[in-house]
Design a protein around this motif. Sequence first.
Motif, PDB file in Angstrom:
ATOM      1  N   VAL A 190      25.358  77.149 -77.213  1.00 33.95           N
ATOM      2  CA  VAL A 190      24.629  78.108 -76.381  1.00 33.95           C
ATOM      3  C   VAL A 190      23.279  77.566 -75.929  1.00 33.95           C
ATOM      4  O   VAL A 190      22.846  77.818 -74.796  1.00 33.95           O
ATOM      5  CB  VAL A 190      24.473  79.459 -77.107  1.00 33.95           C
ATOM      6  CG1 VAL A 190      23.489  79.370 -78.289  1.00 33.95           C
ATOM      7  CG2 VAL A 190      24.061  80.559 -76.144  1.00 33.95           C
ATOM      8  N   VAL A 191      22.594  76.787 -76.758  1.00 33.41           N
ATOM      9  CA  VAL A 191      21.294  76.233 -76.358  1.00 33.41           C
ATOM     10  C   VAL A 191      21.475  75.127 -75.326  1.00 33.41           C
ATOM     11  O   VAL A 191      20.742  75.056 -74.337  1.00 33.41           O
ATOM     12  CB  VAL A 191      20.508  75.726 -77.582  1.00 33.41           C
ATOM     13  CG1 VAL A 191      19.192  75.100 -77.144  1.00 33.41           C
ATOM     14  CG2 VAL A 191      20.236  76.876 -78.545  1.00 33.41           C
ATOM     15  N   GLY A 192      22.454  74.263 -75.528  1.00 34.05           N
ATOM     16  CA  GLY A 192      22.695  73.188 -74.576  1.00 34.05           C
ATOM     17  C   GLY A 192      23.119  73.704 -73.216  1.00 34.05           C
ATOM     18  O   GLY A 192      22.606  73.254 -72.174  1.00 34.05           O
ATOM     19  N   THR A 193      24.063  74.650 -73.189  1.00 35.16           N
ATOM     20  CA  THR A 193      24.480  75.210 -71.904  1.00 35.16           C
ATOM     21  C   THR A 193      23.336  75.979 -71.253  1.00 35.16           C
ATOM     22  O   THR A 193      23.153  75.935 -70.038  1.00 35.16           O
ATOM     23  CB  THR A 193      25.702  76.124 -72.068  1.00 35.16           C
ATOM     24  OG1 THR A 193      25.416  77.146 -73.032  1.00 35.16           O
ATOM     25  CG2 THR A 193      26.921  75.336 -72.518  1.00 35.16           C
ATOM     26  N   GLY A 194      22.530  76.662 -72.087  1.00 38.95           N
ATOM     27  CA  GLY A 194      21.360  77.358 -71.561  1.00 38.95           C
ATOM     28  C   GLY A 194      20.345  76.396 -70.976  1.00 38.95           C
ATOM     29  O   GLY A 194      19.729  76.674 -69.937  1.00 38.95           O
ATOM     30  N   ALA A 195      20.159  75.229 -71.618  1.00 40.58           N
ATOM     31  CA  ALA A 195      19.217  74.230 -71.105  1.00 40.58           C
ATOM     32  C   ALA A 195      19.712  73.635 -69.797  1.00 40.58           C
ATOM     33  O   ALA A 195      18.926  73.385 -68.867  1.00 40.58           O
ATOM     34  CB  ALA A 195      19.006  73.126 -72.142  1.00 40.58           C
ATOM     35  N   ALA A 196      21.026  73.393 -69.693  1.00 45.86           N
ATOM     36  CA  ALA A 196      21.584  72.874 -68.442  1.00 45.86           C
ATOM     37  C   ALA A 196      21.371  73.868 -67.307  1.00 45.86           C
ATOM     38  O   ALA A 196      21.013  73.484 -66.184  1.00 45.86           O
ATOM     39  CB  ALA A 196      23.069  72.568 -68.618  1.00 45.86           C
ATOM     40  N   LEU A 197      21.578  75.149 -67.591  1.00 48.69           N
ATOM     41  CA  LEU A 197      21.354  76.185 -66.578  1.00 48.69           C
ATOM     42  C   LEU A 197      19.881  76.264 -66.201  1.00 48.69           C
ATOM     43  O   LEU A 197      19.527  76.349 -65.011  1.00 48.69           O
ATOM     44  CB  LEU A 197      21.843  77.534 -67.094  1.00 48.69           C
ATOM     45  CG  LEU A 197      21.564  78.745 -66.196  1.00 48.69           C
ATOM     46  CD1 LEU A 197      22.201  78.579 -64.824  1.00 48.69           C
ATOM     47  CD2 LEU A 197      22.048  80.032 -66.867  1.00 48.69           C
ATOM     48  N   ASP A 198      19.003  76.206 -67.193  1.00 47.76           N
ATOM     49  CA  ASP A 198      17.564  76.277 -66.931  1.00 47.76           C
ATOM     50  C   ASP A 198      17.128  75.125 -66.031  1.00 47.76           C
ATOM     51  O   ASP A 198      16.402  75.312 -65.041  1.00 47.76           O
ATOM     52  CB  ASP A 198      16.798  76.242 -68.250  1.00 47.76           C
ATOM     53  CG  ASP A 198      15.318  76.533 -68.066  1.00 47.76           C
ATOM     54  OD1 ASP A 198      14.602  75.648 -67.562  1.00 47.76           O
ATOM     55  OD2 ASP A 198      14.880  77.650 -68.412  1.00 47.76           O
ATOM     56  N   ALA A 199      17.565  73.908 -66.361  1.00 44.24           N
ATOM     57  CA  ALA A 199      17.175  72.734 -65.578  1.00 44.24           C
ATOM     58  C   ALA A 199      17.751  72.785 -64.162  1.00 44.24           C
ATOM     59  O   ALA A 199      17.063  72.478 -63.180  1.00 44.24           O
ATOM     60  CB  ALA A 199      17.628  71.466 -66.291  1.00 44.24           C
ATOM     61  N   ALA A 200      19.023  73.192 -64.057  1.00 40.33           N
ATOM     62  CA  ALA A 200      19.664  73.230 -62.735  1.00 40.33           C
ATOM     63  C   ALA A 200      19.003  74.262 -61.827  1.00 40.33           C
ATOM     64  O   ALA A 200      18.846  74.023 -60.620  1.00 40.33           O
ATOM     65  CB  ALA A 200      21.155  73.540 -62.889  1.00 40.33           C
ATOM     66  N   THR A 201      18.590  75.403 -62.389  1.00 39.85           N
ATOM     67  CA  THR A 201      17.969  76.442 -61.559  1.00 39.85           C
ATOM     68  C   THR A 201      16.508  76.144 -61.241  1.00 39.85           C
ATOM     69  O   THR A 201      15.885  76.885 -60.493  1.00 39.85           O
ATOM     70  CB  THR A 201      18.083  77.819 -62.234  1.00 39.85           C
ATOM     71  OG1 THR A 201      17.571  77.743 -63.572  1.00 39.85           O
ATOM     72  CG2 THR A 201      19.525  78.293 -62.268  1.00 39.85           C
ATOM     73  N   ARG A 202      15.969  75.064 -61.794  1.00 40.51           N
ATOM     74  CA  ARG A 202      14.642  74.582 -61.375  1.00 40.51           C
ATOM     75  C   ARG A 202      14.758  73.522 -60.275  1.00 40.51           C
ATOM     76  O   ARG A 202      13.755  72.958 -59.851  1.00 40.51           O
ATOM     77  CB  ARG A 202      13.891  73.989 -62.570  1.00 40.51           C
ATOM     78  CG  ARG A 202      13.603  74.954 -63.701  1.00 40.51           C
ATOM     79  CD  ARG A 202      12.631  74.342 -64.673  1.00 40.51           C
ATOM     80  NE  ARG A 202      12.632  75.021 -65.967  1.00 40.51           N
ATOM     81  CZ  ARG A 202      11.615  74.994 -66.818  1.00 40.51           C
ATOM     82  NH1 ARG A 202      10.507  74.319 -66.518  1.00 40.51           N
ATOM     83  NH2 ARG A 202      11.680  75.615 -67.976  1.00 40.51           N
ATOM     84  N   GLY A 203      15.989  73.238 -59.863  1.00 42.39           N
ATOM     85  CA  GLY A 203      16.186  72.262 -58.803  1.00 42.39           C
ATOM     86  C   GLY A 203      16.373  70.840 -59.276  1.00 42.39           C
ATOM     87  O   GLY A 203      16.321  69.911 -58.478  1.00 42.39           O
TER      88      GLY A 203
END
Length: 585
Positions: A48-61
């Motif tokens: 959950v943390v890794g997938t959350g980090a990927a989403l966080d980074a991707a939505t920052r562009g």
Amino acid sequence: MTTTTPPPVEMIGRELSHRGRLGPADREHALAAVQQDELDVVVVGGGVVGTGAALDAATRGLTVALIEARDFASGTSSRSSKLVHGGLRYLEMLDFALVREALRERGLILTRLAPHLCRPVPFLYPLQHRVWERAYIGSGIMLYDLMSLGGGHSTGVPFHKHLTRKQVLRQVPSLKKDAMVGAIQYYDAQIDDARHTMGLARTAAAYGAHVISRTRVTGFLREGERVVGVVAEDLETGQEVHVRAKQVINATGVWTDDTQEMVGGRGQFKVRASKGMHLVVPKDRIQSATGMILRTEKSVLFVIPWGRHWIIGTTDTDWTLDKAHPAASSKDIQYLLDHVNAVLERPLTHEDVEGVYAGLRPLLSGESDSTSKLSREHVVGHPVPGLVVVAGGKYTTYRVMARDAVDEAVRSLPFRVPDSCTEKIPMVGASGWEAAWNSRVRTAERSGLHVARVEHLLRRYGTDTDDVVAIVAGDASLGEPLPGAEDHLRAEVVYACSHEGARHLEDVLARRTRISIETFDRGVGAARPAAELMATVLGWGPDQVDREVENYLARVAAERESQEQPDDETADAVRLGAPEVVPIR
């Protein structure tokens, strides 16, 4: 001057779902893409943390890759108590900051981020003493409710209430009359952790992340002291993959220390594994309209409503053995049965247990010998240039952990990066959820499915239910129940492979569905029908279907035998007798 009407929320959700497919072709595309150009961020770990980090980074562009050695949520993130909560026991420990943060995240998940997967659930806290305990516990739960108001949005759950003994017995006829003098009922929330984690991975892919499962990081690329990427092995083909990135985020949970060892030297902090074990029993074994929370000598015990079942857990013991497949022993099972039977009029027996699962909590190592006293707070470190490590924490606060890890990573990037926006980003299936739920009768009429089936789909897929219904429209036979697991449609197995990244039979039976813990045969009867459906999407031949079924049956047999062993060591040895999933080569 003309104006453009923005698309409805439901259409935005459909577009996200299409872009967030994790089918076989999407995996091949992602594997090719990550080897072409240097990325901004590589995240190692598909929990959950890794997938959350990927989403966080991707939505920052940012350009992002997410690499997972097994299946999404195959470790801790599919084996939790399925609760999204602030943690009453942390309030008793005076850890107000952690509780406040978790309650804020609970409200976000319930009302905005994943309302289709997360819902309020009531719990009874039985009282043993007439005056002081009601005042003591009542004031704590009142503070708990009040703290949930501080997030600036709806709490998503009702406030607590006090109950007399008579009122308690109306709600929980199975409770012993002398087990309490009254109770306080409060609310938290529950979530399908595995589907939520997989949904985060899909949402990250929808925003541009390259998401790859069944690919194990075997080392780090270095330029001098600096980490500049990872070396990985595609476990399905044996191919070596080199992925270059400006920053690597290690979000491997209980494997944090192992991953840190690949860069050499001692890590900034240590992670200790604590085993939490749960039982699943049918709903009719406990007559109750509410969940319960019971005190034990070490921690607390939850009795949690879970569809047509109850989840009972959890234990809290130190674990130093195999991390991939933590085993539950007969001692663990008896511990839970003894504690729940202490308050039940009709005791549960071993024959009542449908499923058993054990998971490992990644706790920050401290001086205490008791894992229940180790920290659930998370930490973020930068042990060497180019590598960020995030560890600790609890499931509910995954988004905060992910945000903090990406914040640390972007400090070293040579350009300005926007702040995190994930508190405003619903996951795939969430946008338009209420409208879809309100239209469930029309969906049933249009699809030819019973409305109860449509409700089941909506609670699992949200607005992506339309995609599952479309599969049934293309082949009416896929609208039939899955043999051996009639709660699920055959189309759900197909969808798990075509959209949700399932690569092996275990992925479907243990995580895309809960068949492995929600049927008395642990999914044995559903194994071959499910594998044959998967073959139509993944291109398996008869030999691969046979291998998948044989592997799953061996897994079930090893788990059953391990649960008859007297202690962790013997249970672990037996569980390791089952092979890992068979690569498709």
